[in-house]
Design a protein around this motif. Structure first.
Motif, PDB file in Angstrom:
ATOM      1  N   LEU A   1      39.456  48.135  75.847  1.00  0.00           N
ATOM      2  CA  LEU A   1      38.063  47.706  75.990  1.00  0.00           C
ATOM      3  C   LEU A   1      37.111  48.774  75.460  1.00  0.00           C
ATOM      4  CD1 LEU A   1      38.167  46.047  79.524  1.00  0.00           C
ATOM      5  CD2 LEU A   1      38.253  44.937  77.302  1.00  0.00           C
ATOM      6  N   ASP A   2      37.375  50.032  75.786  1.00  0.00           N
ATOM      7  CA  ASP A   2      36.513  51.117  75.313  1.00  0.00           C
ATOM      8  C   ASP A   2      36.557  51.247  73.799  1.00  0.00           C
ATOM      9  OD1 ASP A   2      35.717  51.673  77.903  1.00  0.00           O
ATOM     10  OD2 ASP A   2      37.011  53.436  78.114  1.00  0.00           O
ATOM     11  N   SER A   3      37.721  51.028  73.184  1.00  0.00           N
ATOM     12  CA  SER A   3      37.845  51.161  71.732  1.00  0.00           C
ATOM     13  C   SER A   3      37.023  50.094  71.005  1.00  0.00           C
ATOM     14  CB  SER A   3      39.309  51.072  71.296  1.00  0.00           C
ATOM     15  OG  SER A   3      39.794  49.739  71.392  1.00  0.00           O
ATOM     16  N   ARG A   4      36.727  48.993  71.696  1.00  0.00           N
ATOM     17  CA  ARG A   4      35.916  47.929  71.104  1.00  0.00           C
ATOM     18  C   ARG A   4      34.464  47.990  71.558  1.00  0.00           C
ATOM     19  NH1 ARG A   4      39.304  42.656  69.856  1.00  0.00           N
ATOM     20  NH2 ARG A   4      41.290  43.609  69.342  1.00  0.00           N
ATOM     21  N   ASN A   5      34.113  49.076  72.232  1.00  0.00           N
ATOM     22  CA  ASN A   5      32.735  49.278  72.718  1.00  0.00           C
ATOM     23  C   ASN A   5      32.260  48.123  73.589  1.00  0.00           C
ATOM     24  OD1 ASN A   5      32.551  51.704  71.277  1.00  0.00           O
ATOM     25  ND2 ASN A   5      31.921  50.614  69.440  1.00  0.00           N
ATOM     26  N   ILE A   6      33.140  47.646  74.457  1.00  0.00           N
ATOM     27  CA  ILE A   6      32.819  46.525  75.337  1.00  0.00           C
ATOM     28  C   ILE A   6      32.349  47.062  76.681  1.00  0.00           C
ATOM     29  CG2 ILE A   6      33.783  44.543  76.575  1.00  0.00           C
ATOM     30  CD1 ILE A   6      35.801  44.257  74.263  1.00  0.00           C
ATOM     31  N   SER A   7      31.239  46.523  77.164  1.00  0.00           N
ATOM     32  CA  SER A   7      30.779  46.843  78.516  1.00  0.00           C
ATOM     33  C   SER A   7      31.484  45.910  79.483  1.00  0.00           C
ATOM     34  CB  SER A   7      29.275  46.650  78.636  1.00  0.00           C
ATOM     35  OG  SER A   7      28.609  47.582  77.833  1.00  0.00           O
ATOM     36  N   TYR A   8      31.987  46.464  80.553  1.00  0.00           N
ATOM     37  CA  TYR A   8      32.718  45.665  81.525  1.00  0.00           C
ATOM     38  C   TYR A   8      32.561  46.300  82.896  1.00  0.00           C
ATOM     39  CZ  TYR A   8      36.061  49.427  80.728  1.00  0.00           C
ATOM     40  OH  TYR A   8      36.637  50.661  80.596  1.00  0.00           O
ATOM     41  N   GLU A   9      32.832  45.504  83.906  1.00  0.00           N
ATOM     42  CA  GLU A   9      32.810  46.000  85.278  1.00  0.00           C
ATOM     43  C   GLU A   9      34.243  46.324  85.672  1.00  0.00           C
ATOM     44  OE1 GLU A   9      31.162  44.678  89.673  1.00  0.00           O
ATOM     45  OE2 GLU A   9      30.874  43.350  87.961  1.00  0.00           O
ATOM     46  N   LEU A  10      34.435  47.510  86.194  1.00  0.00           N
ATOM     47  CA  LEU A  10      35.760  47.958  86.608  1.00  0.00           C
ATOM     48  C   LEU A  10      35.869  47.789  88.116  1.00  0.00           C
ATOM     49  CD1 LEU A  10      38.270  49.264  85.311  1.00  0.00           C
ATOM     50  CD2 LEU A  10      37.311  51.473  85.892  1.00  0.00           C
ATOM     51  N   LYS A  11      36.907  47.083  88.569  1.00  0.00           N
ATOM     52  CA  LYS A  11      37.079  46.847  90.004  1.00  0.00           C
ATOM     53  C   LYS A  11      38.499  47.202  90.424  1.00  0.00           C
ATOM     54  CE  LYS A  11      33.562  43.330  90.593  1.00  0.00           C
ATOM     55  NZ  LYS A  11      33.231  42.074  91.254  1.00  0.00           N
ATOM     56  N   ASN A  12      38.608  47.700  91.645  1.00  0.00           N
ATOM     57  CA  ASN A  12      39.896  48.031  92.251  1.00  0.00           C
ATOM     58  C   ASN A  12      40.059  47.154  93.481  1.00  0.00           C
ATOM     59  OD1 ASN A  12      42.035  49.083  93.696  1.00  0.00           O
ATOM     60  ND2 ASN A  12      41.373  51.204  93.521  1.00  0.00           N
TER      61      ASN A  12
ATOM     62  N   VAL B   1      36.709  47.544  66.436  1.00  0.00           N
ATOM     63  CA  VAL B   1      35.746  48.383  65.734  1.00  0.00           C
ATOM     64  C   VAL B   1      36.504  49.110  64.641  1.00  0.00           C
ATOM     65  CG1 VAL B   1      34.163  50.335  65.956  1.00  0.00           C
ATOM     66  CG2 VAL B   1      34.336  48.656  67.802  1.00  0.00           C
ATOM     67  N   GLU B   2      36.009  48.986  63.413  1.00  0.00           N
ATOM     68  CA  GLU B   2      36.685  49.644  62.297  1.00  0.00           C
ATOM     69  C   GLU B   2      36.455  51.137  62.367  1.00  0.00           C
ATOM     70  OE1 GLU B   2      36.165  48.017  58.408  1.00  0.00           O
ATOM     71  OE2 GLU B   2      35.917  46.001  59.209  1.00  0.00           O
ATOM     72  N   LYS B   3      37.518  51.882  62.194  1.00  0.00           N
ATOM     73  CA  LYS B   3      37.431  53.329  62.175  1.00  0.00           C
ATOM     74  C   LYS B   3      37.150  53.778  60.751  1.00  0.00           C
ATOM     75  CE  LYS B   3      40.505  54.119  66.039  1.00  0.00           C
ATOM     76  NZ  LYS B   3      39.624  54.084  67.080  1.00  0.00           N
ATOM     77  N   LYS B   4      36.204  54.691  60.604  1.00  0.00           N
ATOM     78  CA  LYS B   4      35.846  55.193  59.282  1.00  0.00           C
ATOM     79  C   LYS B   4      36.929  56.138  58.771  1.00  0.00           C
ATOM     80  CE  LYS B   4      30.988  54.733  60.267  1.00  0.00           C
ATOM     81  NZ  LYS B   4      29.735  55.386  60.534  1.00  0.00           N
ATOM     82  N   ASN B   5      37.114  56.139  57.466  1.00  0.00           N
ATOM     83  CA  ASN B   5      38.051  57.031  56.789  1.00  0.00           C
ATOM     84  C   ASN B   5      39.500  56.833  57.225  1.00  0.00           C
ATOM     85  OD1 ASN B   5      35.867  58.234  55.455  1.00  0.00           O
ATOM     86  ND2 ASN B   5      35.548  59.638  57.143  1.00  0.00           N
ATOM     87  N   MET B   6      39.835  55.649  57.685  1.00  0.00           N
ATOM     88  CA  MET B   6      41.209  55.356  58.066  1.00  0.00           C
ATOM     89  C   MET B   6      41.753  54.322  57.095  1.00  0.00           C
ATOM     90  SD  MET B   6      41.988  57.085  60.844  1.00  0.00           S
ATOM     91  CE  MET B   6      43.354  56.207  61.547  1.00  0.00           C
ATOM     92  N   PRO B   7      42.909  54.594  56.466  1.00  0.00           N
ATOM     93  CA  PRO B   7      43.466  53.602  55.551  1.00  0.00           C
ATOM     94  C   PRO B   7      43.955  52.376  56.324  1.00  0.00           C
ATOM     95  CG  PRO B   7      44.985  55.412  55.855  1.00  0.00           C
ATOM     96  CD  PRO B   7      43.716  55.790  56.564  1.00  0.00           C
ATOM     97  N   ALA B   8      43.833  51.238  55.720  1.00  0.00           N
ATOM     98  CA  ALA B   8      44.285  49.999  56.355  1.00  0.00           C
ATOM     99  C   ALA B   8      45.805  49.965  56.367  1.00  0.00           C
ATOM    100  CB  ALA B   8      43.735  48.792  55.608  1.00  0.00           C
TER     101      ALA B   8
END
Length: 151
Positions: free
Chosen positions: A79-90, A142-149
């Motif tokens: 989720l963080d790698s896609r810059n998604i806001s979410y609610e975290l619950k335990n 989210v595409e990472k810059k300077n990373m080959p596909a």
């Protein structure tokens, strides 16, 4: 507070195109249009979500427990790698969160992580299935810059 700021930023095109995120010593997350002095700040892109994404964003909840270990850490990282806001619950933290978890999945035998995207419940953890479901809901990687596909 962070959800209000993000909602405000997404609702008006007149706001700046950059948002900065940082955590304080207690782990609280902050967002601003200006980088905080003396903080380890990450720049977050602002993107206008699709209708599917805006509906899913309103109810994106990730249930995790400390006992879950690596699968929960991997779900948070996705989720963080896609810059998604979410609610975290335990569900083990409060009775209210336990009841919400049981109502969602129907049983305590379901293991975390469990992700709620709008009305869709994802469980068990599977990076490919979760990634595809996030993309379908309007949250592409989210595409990472300077990373080959990778082909």
């Amino acid at each position: 507070m962070k959800y209000f700021l993000l909602a405000l930023l997404f609702s008006s095109p007149s706001f700046a195109a950059k948002v900065y995120q940082w955590r304080d010593a207690d782990g609280h997350v902050y967002y601003s249009d200006q980088p905080a002095v003396g903080q380890n700040v990450r720049e977050r892109p602002i993107r206008v979500p699709s209708n599917n994404a805006s509906q899913a964003q309103a109810s994106m909840i990730l249930f995790v427990t400390p006992e879950c270990g690596q699968p929960c850490a991997d779900a948070v990282a996705l989720l963080d790698s896609r810059n998604i806001s979410y609610e975290l619950k335990n569900p083990n933290r409060t009775e209210q969160q336990m009841i919400e978890f049981i109502n969602l999945v129907g049983s305590l035998s379901v293991r975390t992580p469990v992700l709620l995207i709008g009305k869709q419940v994802l469980s068990p953890w599977d990076k490919l299935i979760w990634g595809a479901s996030l993309s379908k809901a309007g949250f592409p990687p989210v595409e990472k810059k300077n990373m080959p596909a990778i082909k």
